[in-house]
Design a protein around this motif. Structure first.
Motif, short mmCIF file in Angstrom:
data_model
loop_
_atom_site.label_atom_id
_atom_site.label_comp_id
_atom_site.label_asym_id
_atom_site.label_seq_id
_atom_site.Cartn_x
_atom_site.Cartn_y
_atom_site.Cartn_z
N PRO A 151 0.80 -1.23 0.00
CA PRO A 151 0.00 0.00 0.00
C PRO A 151 0.83 1.28 0.00
CG PRO A 151 -0.93 -1.59 1.52
CD PRO A 151 0.38 -2.17 1.06
N ALA A 152 1.97 1.26 0.72
CA ALA A 152 2.83 2.45 0.73
C ALA A 152 3.39 2.73 -0.65
CB ALA A 152 3.96 2.28 1.74
N LEU A 153 3.83 1.68 -1.35
CA LEU A 153 4.38 1.87 -2.70
C LEU A 153 3.29 2.30 -3.67
CD1 LEU A 153 6.75 -1.23 -2.87
CD2 LEU A 153 7.40 1.16 -2.55
N SER A 154 2.10 1.72 -3.57
CA SER A 154 1.00 2.12 -4.45
C SER A 154 0.63 3.57 -4.22
CB SER A 154 -0.21 1.21 -4.21
OG SER A 154 0.06 -0.12 -4.59
N ASP A 155 0.66 4.01 -2.97
CA ASP A 155 0.39 5.41 -2.65
C ASP A 155 1.46 6.32 -3.24
OD1 ASP A 155 -1.00 7.57 -0.88
OD2 ASP A 155 1.12 7.66 -0.29
N MET A 156 2.72 5.86 -3.23
CA MET A 156 3.81 6.66 -3.81
C MET A 156 3.61 6.84 -5.31
SD MET A 156 7.05 4.98 -1.75
CE MET A 156 8.30 5.83 -2.73
N VAL A 157 2.96 5.86 -5.94
CA VAL A 157 2.70 5.96 -7.38
C VAL A 157 1.48 6.84 -7.64
CG1 VAL A 157 2.15 4.68 -9.48
CG2 VAL A 157 3.72 3.70 -7.80
N CYS A 210 -0.41 8.85 -5.55
CA CYS A 210 -0.49 10.18 -4.94
C CYS A 210 0.86 10.89 -4.92
CB CYS A 210 -1.02 10.07 -3.51
SG CYS A 210 -2.66 9.33 -3.39
N GLY A 211 1.88 10.25 -5.43
CA GLY A 211 3.21 10.85 -5.40
C GLY A 211 3.88 10.83 -6.74
N ASN A 212 5.21 10.80 -6.72
CA ASN A 212 6.01 10.93 -7.94
C ASN A 212 6.72 9.66 -8.37
OD1 ASN A 212 5.41 13.71 -8.03
ND2 ASN A 212 7.10 14.18 -6.63
N LEU A 213 6.47 8.53 -7.70
CA LEU A 213 7.19 7.31 -8.05
C LEU A 213 6.82 6.86 -9.45
CD1 LEU A 213 9.12 5.08 -7.19
CD2 LEU A 213 7.16 3.82 -6.25
N ARG A 214 7.82 6.80 -10.33
CA ARG A 214 7.61 6.40 -11.72
C ARG A 214 8.58 5.32 -12.19
NH1 ARG A 214 3.81 8.42 -10.30
NH2 ARG A 214 2.63 10.18 -11.16
N ASP A 215 9.64 5.09 -11.43
CA ASP A 215 10.68 4.13 -11.81
C ASP A 215 10.87 3.17 -10.65
OD1 ASP A 215 13.15 2.81 -12.22
OD2 ASP A 215 13.92 4.45 -13.43
N ASP A 244 0.85 -1.34 -12.40
CA ASP A 244 0.26 -0.01 -12.22
C ASP A 244 0.54 0.85 -13.45
OD1 ASP A 244 -0.10 2.81 -11.40
OD2 ASP A 244 -0.43 1.94 -9.42
N PRO A 245 -0.50 1.40 -14.09
CA PRO A 245 -0.29 2.15 -15.34
C PRO A 245 0.48 3.45 -15.17
CG PRO A 245 -2.55 2.34 -14.60
CD PRO A 245 -1.92 1.31 -13.73
N TYR A 246 0.59 3.96 -13.94
CA TYR A 246 1.31 5.21 -13.74
C TYR A 246 2.82 5.01 -13.65
CZ TYR A 246 -3.06 7.70 -13.05
OH TYR A 246 -4.30 8.26 -13.25
N LEU A 247 3.26 3.77 -13.47
CA LEU A 247 4.70 3.51 -13.48
C LEU A 247 5.21 3.58 -14.92
CD1 LEU A 247 5.04 0.58 -10.92
CD2 LEU A 247 6.00 2.88 -10.69
N GLU A 248 6.27 4.35 -15.11
CA GLU A 248 6.83 4.51 -16.45
C GLU A 248 7.91 3.47 -16.75
OE1 GLU A 248 8.23 8.51 -16.42
OE2 GLU A 248 6.22 9.38 -16.25
N ARG A 249 8.59 2.99 -15.72
CA ARG A 249 9.63 1.98 -15.90
C ARG A 249 9.55 0.99 -14.76
NH1 ARG A 249 16.25 2.69 -15.82
NH2 ARG A 249 16.73 0.50 -16.18
N VAL A 250 9.48 -0.30 -15.10
CA VAL A 250 9.42 -1.37 -14.11
C VAL A 250 10.46 -2.41 -14.48
CG1 VAL A 250 8.02 -3.16 -13.04
CG2 VAL A 250 6.96 -0.98 -13.71
N GLU A 251 11.23 -2.84 -13.50
CA GLU A 251 12.23 -3.88 -13.72
C GLU A 251 12.14 -4.88 -12.58
OE1 GLU A 251 16.55 -3.45 -15.48
OE2 GLU A 251 16.64 -3.18 -13.31
#
Length: 251
Positions: A126-132, A134-139, A175-182
């Protein structure tokens, strides 16, 4: 009118773009920054100044410096222990309510994870999903460490991919808001991950992987970290979880 001493350098008299370039040189590291809590980070030994000292110069300095620090650095979150470390969850810690504002500003994060269990579903996910959202997490880079019980005469748990914690992980990856996932696994990993790294991986030689008596796959004479095809994993194990981009999302 009182004149400033000749040896005083008026930083804020510089053009904004030059101030940003100087702050980037001071605050941006080529190494990952280890997260301890919302205000305490480990900077490389080569850094001669603490970012916190820069933040405390003035409100204007904080407003200009903190976006550079949070958006241009890569941060590392270590969740390798059986339970999340207390320094992350206690009051003021990175995963606490008080740490929410700081963690929402991070753009690039690497997560080291051993166990995708209940604490991931309840706290970390949940914390990571919130960072995406409601926040700026993209990578996001996720590194799966070998199971901590290896060597304890226990067999691998292959049913974990169907359980709620792992399903929460798959939803996060898609999550569609993530621009880069590895997604990477250590060279010793559960065999359930093997189909997702064998195809199209030139760094792993044929017949270089074996399975031990505990059901763990071991890649020999290859890279320490094995890249996984997380999209195929979501498609195979995700329970109806689609992989979309922002432009494809409908409401």
């Amino acid at each position: 009118m009182k004149m400033a001493p000749a040896n005083v350098f008026r930083f804020f008299d510089l053009p904004p773009e030059l101030r940003a370039a100087i702050l980037s040189h001071v605050l941006v590291s080529e190494y990952s920054i280890i997260l301890h809590n919302s205000t305490l980070f480990t900077l490389p030994l080569s850094s001669l100044s603490s970012f916190l000292n820069v933040f405390l110069v003035s409100m204007q300095m904080y407003q200009e410096a903190s976006p550079i620090f949070y958006s241009q650095n890569r941060f590392t979150l270590n969740a390798q222990s059986h339970r999340l470390p207390m320094h992350l969850t206690r009051r003021g810690g990175f995963l606490s309510d008080e740490g929410q504002g700081a963690r929402r500003r991070i753009r690039c994060l690497t997560l080291h994870l051993t166990r995708v269990g209940g604490e991931f579903e309840r706290v970390l996910g949940p914390a990571l999903s919130d960072m995406v959202l409601c926040g700026n997490l993209r990578d996001l880079r996720l590194r799966l460490i070998p199971p901590s019980w290896r060597g304890a005469n226990r067999m691998a748990d292959f049913d974990m991919v169907q359980r709620p914690p792992f399903q929460a992980l798959l939803r996060l990856l898609a999550d569609p808001y993530l621009e880069r996932v590895e997604l990477l696994a250590w060279k010793v990993h559960l065999t359930v991950f093997c189909p997702f790294h064998r195809t199209g991986n030139p760094l792993i030689k044929p017949n270089a992987e074996s399975v031990d008596d505990q059901g763990l796959a071991i890649v020999r004479n290859g890279p320490d970290w094995v890249k996984l095809d997380w999209k195929s994993m979501v498609e195979m194990f995700g329970m109806g979880q689609p992989i979309m981009t922002i432009g494809e999302r409908t409401y």
